[in-house]
Design a protein around this motif. Structure first.
Motif, PDB file in Angstrom:
ATOM      1  N   VAL A  45       0.851  -1.187   0.000  1.00  0.00           N
ATOM      2  CA  VAL A  45       0.000   0.000   0.000  1.00  0.00           C
ATOM      3  C   VAL A  45       0.889   1.241   0.000  1.00  0.00           C
ATOM      4  CG1 VAL A  45      -0.201  -0.079   2.521  1.00  0.00           C
ATOM      5  CG2 VAL A  45      -1.851   1.244   1.192  1.00  0.00           C
ATOM      6  N   VAL A  46       0.532   2.196  -0.860  1.00  0.00           N
ATOM      7  CA  VAL A  46       1.280   3.452  -0.951  1.00  0.00           C
ATOM      8  C   VAL A  46       0.302   4.614  -0.788  1.00  0.00           C
ATOM      9  CG1 VAL A  46       2.832   4.888  -2.334  1.00  0.00           C
ATOM     10  CG2 VAL A  46       2.962   2.388  -2.517  1.00  0.00           C
ATOM     11  N   TRP A  47       0.633   5.544   0.088  1.00  0.00           N
ATOM     12  CA  TRP A  47      -0.106   6.785   0.237  1.00  0.00           C
ATOM     13  C   TRP A  47       0.276   7.654  -0.950  1.00  0.00           C
ATOM     14  CZ3 TRP A  47      -3.729   9.908   0.998  1.00  0.00           C
ATOM     15  CH2 TRP A  47      -3.623  11.223   1.456  1.00  0.00           C
ATOM     16  N   ALA A  48      -0.646   7.750  -1.907  1.00  0.00           N
ATOM     17  CA  ALA A  48      -0.376   8.377  -3.200  1.00  0.00           C
ATOM     18  C   ALA A  48      -0.595   9.881  -3.129  1.00  0.00           C
ATOM     19  CB  ALA A  48      -1.256   7.744  -4.278  1.00  0.00           C
ATOM     20  N   CYS A  49       0.179  10.504  -2.269  1.00  0.00           N
ATOM     21  CA  CYS A  49       0.081  11.946  -2.096  1.00  0.00           C
ATOM     22  C   CYS A  49       1.450  12.459  -1.675  1.00  0.00           C
ATOM     23  CB  CYS A  49      -0.981  12.295  -1.047  1.00  0.00           C
ATOM     24  SG  CYS A  49      -1.203  14.071  -0.805  1.00  0.00           S
ATOM     25  N   THR A  50       2.026  13.330  -2.471  1.00  0.00           N
ATOM     26  CA  THR A  50       3.360  13.832  -2.148  1.00  0.00           C
ATOM     27  C   THR A  50       3.287  14.885  -1.041  1.00  0.00           C
ATOM     28  OG1 THR A  50       3.676  13.681  -4.561  1.00  0.00           O
ATOM     29  CG2 THR A  50       5.531  14.439  -3.253  1.00  0.00           C
ATOM     30  N   SER A  51       2.492  15.922  -1.260  1.00  0.00           N
ATOM     31  CA  SER A  51       2.440  17.012  -0.286  1.00  0.00           C
ATOM     32  C   SER A  51       1.883  16.568   1.056  1.00  0.00           C
ATOM     33  CB  SER A  51       1.617  18.180  -0.837  1.00  0.00           C
ATOM     34  OG  SER A  51       0.316  17.769  -1.214  1.00  0.00           O
ATOM     35  N   GLY A  52       0.962  15.595   1.036  1.00  0.00           N
ATOM     36  CA  GLY A  52       0.389  15.096   2.275  1.00  0.00           C
ATOM     37  C   GLY A  52       1.293  14.123   3.009  1.00  0.00           C
ATOM     38  N   SER A  53       2.513  13.947   2.500  1.00  0.00           N
ATOM     39  CA  SER A  53       3.511  13.139   3.212  1.00  0.00           C
ATOM     40  C   SER A  53       4.735  13.968   3.562  1.00  0.00           C
ATOM     41  CB  SER A  53       3.881  11.883   2.409  1.00  0.00           C
ATOM     42  OG  SER A  53       4.148  12.162   1.047  1.00  0.00           O
ATOM     43  N   PHE A  54       5.317  14.699   2.584  1.00  0.00           N
ATOM     44  CA  PHE A  54       6.531  15.460   2.918  1.00  0.00           C
ATOM     45  C   PHE A  54       6.262  16.609   3.886  1.00  0.00           C
ATOM     46  CE2 PHE A  54       5.479  17.755  -1.188  1.00  0.00           C
ATOM     47  CZ  PHE A  54       5.326  19.039  -0.663  1.00  0.00           C
ATOM     48  N   VAL A  55       4.994  17.054   3.976  1.00  0.00           N
ATOM     49  CA  VAL A  55       4.663  18.146   4.893  1.00  0.00           C
ATOM     50  C   VAL A  55       4.963  17.774   6.351  1.00  0.00           C
ATOM     51  CG1 VAL A  55       2.244  17.496   5.276  1.00  0.00           C
ATOM     52  CG2 VAL A  55       2.897  19.912   5.382  1.00  0.00           C
ATOM     53  N   TYR A  56       5.045  16.475   6.633  1.00  0.00           N
ATOM     54  CA  TYR A  56       5.365  16.005   7.978  1.00  0.00           C
ATOM     55  C   TYR A  56       6.862  16.018   8.274  1.00  0.00           C
ATOM     56  CZ  TYR A  56       0.573  14.377   8.747  1.00  0.00           C
ATOM     57  OH  TYR A  56      -0.798  14.323   8.925  1.00  0.00           O
ATOM     58  N   GLY A  57       7.687  16.300   7.261  1.00  0.00           N
ATOM     59  CA  GLY A  57       9.126  16.203   7.447  1.00  0.00           C
ATOM     60  C   GLY A  57       9.575  14.750   7.355  1.00  0.00           C
ATOM     61  N   ALA A  59       4.335  -0.748   3.363  1.00  0.00           N
ATOM     62  CA  ALA A  59       3.720   0.541   3.043  1.00  0.00           C
ATOM     63  C   ALA A  59       4.780   1.598   2.777  1.00  0.00           C
ATOM     64  CB  ALA A  59       2.801   0.995   4.175  1.00  0.00           C
ATOM     65  N   SER A  60       4.389   2.622   2.020  1.00  0.00           N
ATOM     66  CA  SER A  60       5.258   3.753   1.753  1.00  0.00           C
ATOM     67  C   SER A  60       4.384   4.924   1.325  1.00  0.00           C
ATOM     68  CB  SER A  60       6.291   3.409   0.668  1.00  0.00           C
ATOM     69  OG  SER A  60       7.273   4.426   0.570  1.00  0.00           O
ATOM     70  N   SER A  61       5.042   5.990   0.849  1.00  0.00           N
ATOM     71  CA  SER A  61       4.322   7.161   0.354  1.00  0.00           C
ATOM     72  C   SER A  61       5.047   7.703  -0.869  1.00  0.00           C
ATOM     73  CB  SER A  61       4.220   8.242   1.430  1.00  0.00           C
ATOM     74  OG  SER A  61       5.506   8.786   1.725  1.00  0.00           O
ATOM     75  N   THR A  62       4.377   8.590  -1.587  1.00  0.00           N
ATOM     76  CA  THR A  62       4.960   9.138  -2.808  1.00  0.00           C
ATOM     77  C   THR A  62       6.237   9.920  -2.525  1.00  0.00           C
ATOM     78  OG1 THR A  62       2.749   9.264  -3.783  1.00  0.00           O
ATOM     79  CG2 THR A  62       4.477  10.525  -4.849  1.00  0.00           C
ATOM     80  N   SER A  63       6.313  10.590  -1.381  1.00  0.00           N
ATOM     81  CA  SER A  63       7.531  11.351  -1.069  1.00  0.00           C
ATOM     82  C   SER A  63       8.744  10.443  -0.977  1.00  0.00           C
ATOM     83  CB  SER A  63       7.340  12.124   0.231  1.00  0.00           C
ATOM     84  OG  SER A  63       6.380  13.144   0.074  1.00  0.00           O
ATOM     85  N   PHE A  64       8.612   9.332  -0.255  1.00  0.00           N
ATOM     86  CA  PHE A  64       9.719   8.379  -0.181  1.00  0.00           C
ATOM     87  C   PHE A  64       9.970   7.729  -1.542  1.00  0.00           C
ATOM     88  CE2 PHE A  64       8.560   8.309   4.424  1.00  0.00           C
ATOM     89  CZ  PHE A  64       9.774   8.795   4.901  1.00  0.00           C
ATOM     90  N   ALA A  65       8.910   7.563  -2.317  1.00  0.00           N
ATOM     91  CA  ALA A  65       9.064   6.988  -3.657  1.00  0.00           C
ATOM     92  C   ALA A  65       9.997   7.841  -4.511  1.00  0.00           C
ATOM     93  CB  ALA A  65       7.707   6.843  -4.334  1.00  0.00           C
TER      94      ALA A  65
END
Length: 243
Positions: free
Chosen positions: A71-83, A102-108
């Motif tokens: 599962v990937v959280w497909a949102c860049t701004s909604g992940s990198f905004v956390y630092g 799991a991962s997110s678009t920012s780490f991707a």
């Protein structure tokens, strides 16, 4: 069959994903579950709320029941905004809720840049400058050198979703720098998948886009490597499974 699960906020650029699925081949499925976007605004407080654990967890059961293997959280701004550290906490909470890698678009983006050996990157962001700057900080925390940041100043994902080829190419040209080894376009609301080969040809370097790297990261979590050149340089790396 490899099934990838994506959590996507709202409705803007999600029709990129069926296109990617088609280009990857018949044994890969990309399942998209839409999360509640809340207030559609590229603003720090709204983005923190959009990526909250409660909003992400709400979509997890549907993906799991559908047989998703990652599962990937497909949102860049909604992940990198956390630092960097906060985004890691976000992913760990998502993995616990899903019982899946799991991962997110920012780490991707960070992992994809490492995959293509691009240590210096330029950013062409649809976001306002302050939000684009947060993405640059995130990339630096991941060990990348940012050679330039161009923000387009758009507040809502809905507006980004209306952009076509002309706007995408204009942003890419404005954002690229001669010393960048890759150009990054970090908004999952932006339709980019149809343009990646032409962008790479024009700029003469790899182009990483949010929806492209999101799916690549989902595959990476399942130990799949797929050769699909129409998805750009990122999908032409060894080891390959020819499509």
């Amino acid at each position: 069959m490899t099934a990838l699960g994506l959590l996507y906020p709202g409705h803007s650029g999600e029709d990129d994903f069926p296109r990617i699925e088609q280009l990857l081949g018949s044994d890969i499925r990309v399942d998209v579950v839409h999360t509640d976007i809340g207030e559609d605004a590229h603003r720090e407080d709204a983005l923190l709320e959009m990526g909250s654990p409660e909003r992400l967890a709400a979509g997890v059961e549907e993906l799991r029941m559908g047989g998703a293997e990652s599962v990937v959280w497909a949102c860049t701004s909604g992940s990198f905004v956390y630092g960097w550290e906060g985004a890691q906490d976000q992913v760990r909470a998502l993995a616990r809720a899903a019982g899946l890698p799991a991962s997110s678009t920012s780490f991707a983006f960070v992992h994809a840049a490492q995959e293509i050996k691009a240590g210096r990157v330029a950013i062409g962001a649809t976001y306002p400058d302050d939000v684009a700057g947060l993405f640059a900080e995130f990339l630096r925390a991941g060990g990348l050198e940012v050679t330039g940041v161009k923000g387009a100043g758009i507040i809502t994902a809905a507006e980004v979703g209306t952009w076509g080829e002309a706007e995408v190419f204009a942003l890419a040209r404005q954002a690229d720098t001669p010393d960048a080894e890759a150009l990054l376009l970090p908004d999952t609301a932006l339709h980019t998948v149809a343009h990646i080969p032409a962008l790479e040809k024009e700029l003469g370097k790899p182009v990483l886009t949010a929806n492209q790297v999101t799916v690549w990261q989902g595959l990476r979590l399942t130990d799949r490597r797929v050769n699909a050149p129409r998805l750009g340089a990122l999908f032409t790396k060894e080891p390959i499974v020819q499509v």
